[in-house]
Design an enzyme around this catalytic site. Structure first.
Site, PDB file in Angstrom:
ATOM      1  N   GLN A  73       0.511  -1.110   0.033  1.00 15.49           N
ATOM      2  CA  GLN A  73      -0.240  -0.139  -0.059  1.00 15.49           C
ATOM      3  C   GLN A  73       0.703   0.976  -0.414  1.00 15.49           C
ATOM      4  OE1 GLN A  73      -2.830  -1.426   3.452  1.00 15.49           O
ATOM      5  NE2 GLN A  73      -3.837   0.145   2.138  1.00 15.49           N
ATOM      6  N   ASP A 296      -2.473  -4.757   0.228  1.00 16.40           N
ATOM      7  CA  ASP A 296      -1.970  -6.853   0.911  1.00 16.40           C
ATOM      8  C   ASP A 296      -2.618  -6.182   1.609  1.00 16.40           C
ATOM      9  OD1 ASP A 296      -0.377  -4.301   1.990  1.00 16.40           O
ATOM     10  OD2 ASP A 296       1.386  -4.841   1.658  1.00 16.40           O
TER      11      ASP A 296
END
EC number: 2.7.1.17
Length: 529
Positions: A73, A296
């Protein structure tokens, strides 16, 4: 019946993994992996090369019917009008934008609280501490989270201040998973004047919610916040008006409106483009469908099949405690990130920059390996004889201390042994995650189940001391690639057209139990302050 295959891609900080999966059962059919370069500023081309290498190792993707990408991210990928990368991507763990994060909070906190805000609990008062807290609270209300150096918007603000020429070249902003999905669809840089198809960029709520310029509760981008970040590139300061509006130079607003941001797809929407057949789906009638992908942590929760009341603690490069919540969460202290998940729910999340690398550092310091560290720690006692590691080696995000360093506290001539130091490193890792767990609980999350995943979960010492320090039974899923599994599960979901994701079985290795050791966490809290 012919086997239908889907692919889940995990483009993480350290590597790209490709998991070719049976869409019906969720079982692995083939797998490939390729490393990324070290560093917190990386050319996205390295991710593309790693994806191609991992796909080759996985036996190719010609027979894959659907594909999704889960990614690290917050990473900032800036593209110009030709689709070229403006500068190396700044990753989530690059903390150079800490001053900009503080500046964004300061800009939001300068104006006094309105009557309506005071009624919602926004802090009043005129001193610096009150203004800082008020700024954090306004950010939380705006986008679910208060800015820290990890978030994409702070990196845009850093670029605008440190590299204004680069900031003025921005035509699109993507996250790592957005950019890789776009490349898999066959797009990329073109000659100047050509159509780079930036409008084909797409993302999902989970990853967009980690940018600080997307409101996941309302499902909208906040381009006024992008203008706030871009203001220094246009020679002006920005602020937050008493009426709740962002004030910035007109040129910054104009630029923010022109920037292409990825289309935010629903949890099981197919992307409007398919994979380039040269990359995936060549042998599949109709080609390979692309799913939205996601951040993720949200992908890992999908891979674990988490539901409301479940909390995952992931010990990877970072440490993450993430819970599934039915409704948006607003932590008015700014410590919890109010992200979205990959299913339409929300994902309140606390993340530490320092994860399993804490035990890596312990191994290095003591000249041993993981087994050796565990053997040494087992010869110590809870609390490591009074020694505590506060493990902020690379600064920290939770708590927000970007300039901090690690400390070993409580050492005396009597207790300074290799055994106690080894135990302190393991306990420091677990106590930092207990901090995250307590923040999640403080939002009213009823923690029913804790799932421990990530490379750090393989440590026998972490398994031995985790239940005592967290004071909770721990479910230990079998070691697997849960981000890639979540991406594959999303791909299978989109391919099926069903309203719910496929029910794949989660293999549980064991359930960990142990006597509570509250004194360990109390000792840690005393030293970390």
């Amino acid at each position: 019946m012919a086997q239908v295959l889907v692919a889940g891609v995990d483009t993480s900080t350290q590597s790209t993994k490709v998991r070719v999966t049976d869409a019906l059962t969720g079982r692995t059919v083939r797998f490939g992996q390729a490393k990324h370069p070290d560093g917190t500023s990386v050319s996205p081309d390295a991710w593309w090369d790693a994806f191609l290498a991992a796909a080759r190792e996985a036996g190719g993707l010609d027979d894959v019917s659907a594909l999704a990408v889960g990614g690290q991210q917050h990473g900032m990928v800036l593209l110009d009008g030709s689709g070229r990368v403006v500068r190396d991507a700044l990753l989530w763990n690059d903390t150079r934008s800490a001053p900009q994060a503080a500046g964004l909070i300061e800009a939001f906190g300068a104006a006094p609280a309105t009557d309506a805000e005071r009624a919602r609990g926004v802090t009043d008062g005129g001193d610096a501490a009150a203004a800082t807290l008020r700024g954090k609270q306004r950010w939380v209300r705006a986008v679910g989270s208060s800015p820290v150096a990890s978030y994409t918007l702070t990196k845009v603000a850093w670029t605008a201040e440190a590299e204004p020429d680069n900031a003025r070249r921005i035509a699109a902003i993507a996250l790592p998973h957005d950019w890789l999905s776009w490349r898999i669809a066959g797009f990329g840089p073109v000659a100047p004047g050509g159509d780079a198809h930036l409008d084909a960029l797409f993302t999902d709520r989970s990853d967009a919610s980690g940018t600080s310029y997307f409101d996941a509760a309302a499902n909208v981008y906040r381009r006024d916040l992008l203008a706030l970040a871009l203001a220094p590139a246009y020679g002006g300061d920005a602020s937050f008006g008493a009426d709740g509006t962002v004030l910035a130079p007109a040129e910054a607003f104009d630029h923010a409106e022109r920037i292409t941001l990825p289309t935010v797809l629903g949890p099981h929407d197919a992307a409007p483009v398919k994979a380039d057949p040269a990359i995936a789906g060549r042998d599949v009638p109709g080609g390979c469908i692309l799913a939205p992908g996601g951040g993720d942590n949200a992908m890992a929760s999908l891979g674990l099949g988490m539901g409301v009341g479940d909390v995952s603690i992931s010990l990877g490069t970072s440490g993450v405690a993430a819970a599934i919540a039915e409704n948006p969460t607003y932590d008015m202290t700014g410590a919890i990130s109010g992200f979205a998940d990959c299913t339409g729910h929300f994902l309140p999340l606390a993340c530490t920059i320092n994860g399993s690398r804490i035990t890596d550092a312990g191994c290095h310091a003591l000249g041993t390996d993981y087994d050796g560290l565990a053997e040494l720690a087992a010869k110590s006692v809870p609390g490591a004889g009074g020694i505590t590691l506060v493990p902020y080696f690379d600064g920290e995000r939770t708590p927000n201390r970007p300039d901090a360093t690690a400390t070993l506290a409580g050492m005396t001539l009597a207790n300074t042994t290799r055994e106690n130091i080894a135990r302190a490193f393991v306990e420091g890792l677990l106590c930092s995650q207990r901090d995250c767990l307590e923040l999640v609980r403080a939002l009213g999350v009823d923690v029913r189940r804790i799932l421990l995943i990530g490379g750090g979960a393989r440590s026998s010492a972490v398994r031995a001391y985790g239940p005592g320090i967290l004071e909770h039974r721990i479910t230990l899923p079998a070691t697997d690639e849960y981000v890639a599994i979540g991406a594959a599960r999303q791909a299978a979901w989109v391919l099926s057209g069903a309203s719910e994701p496929p029910a794949w079985e989660l293999a549980i290795e064991e359930t960990l139990t142990g006597e509570p050791t509250p004194e360990v966490y109390a000792q840690y809290v005393g030293y970390r302050g």
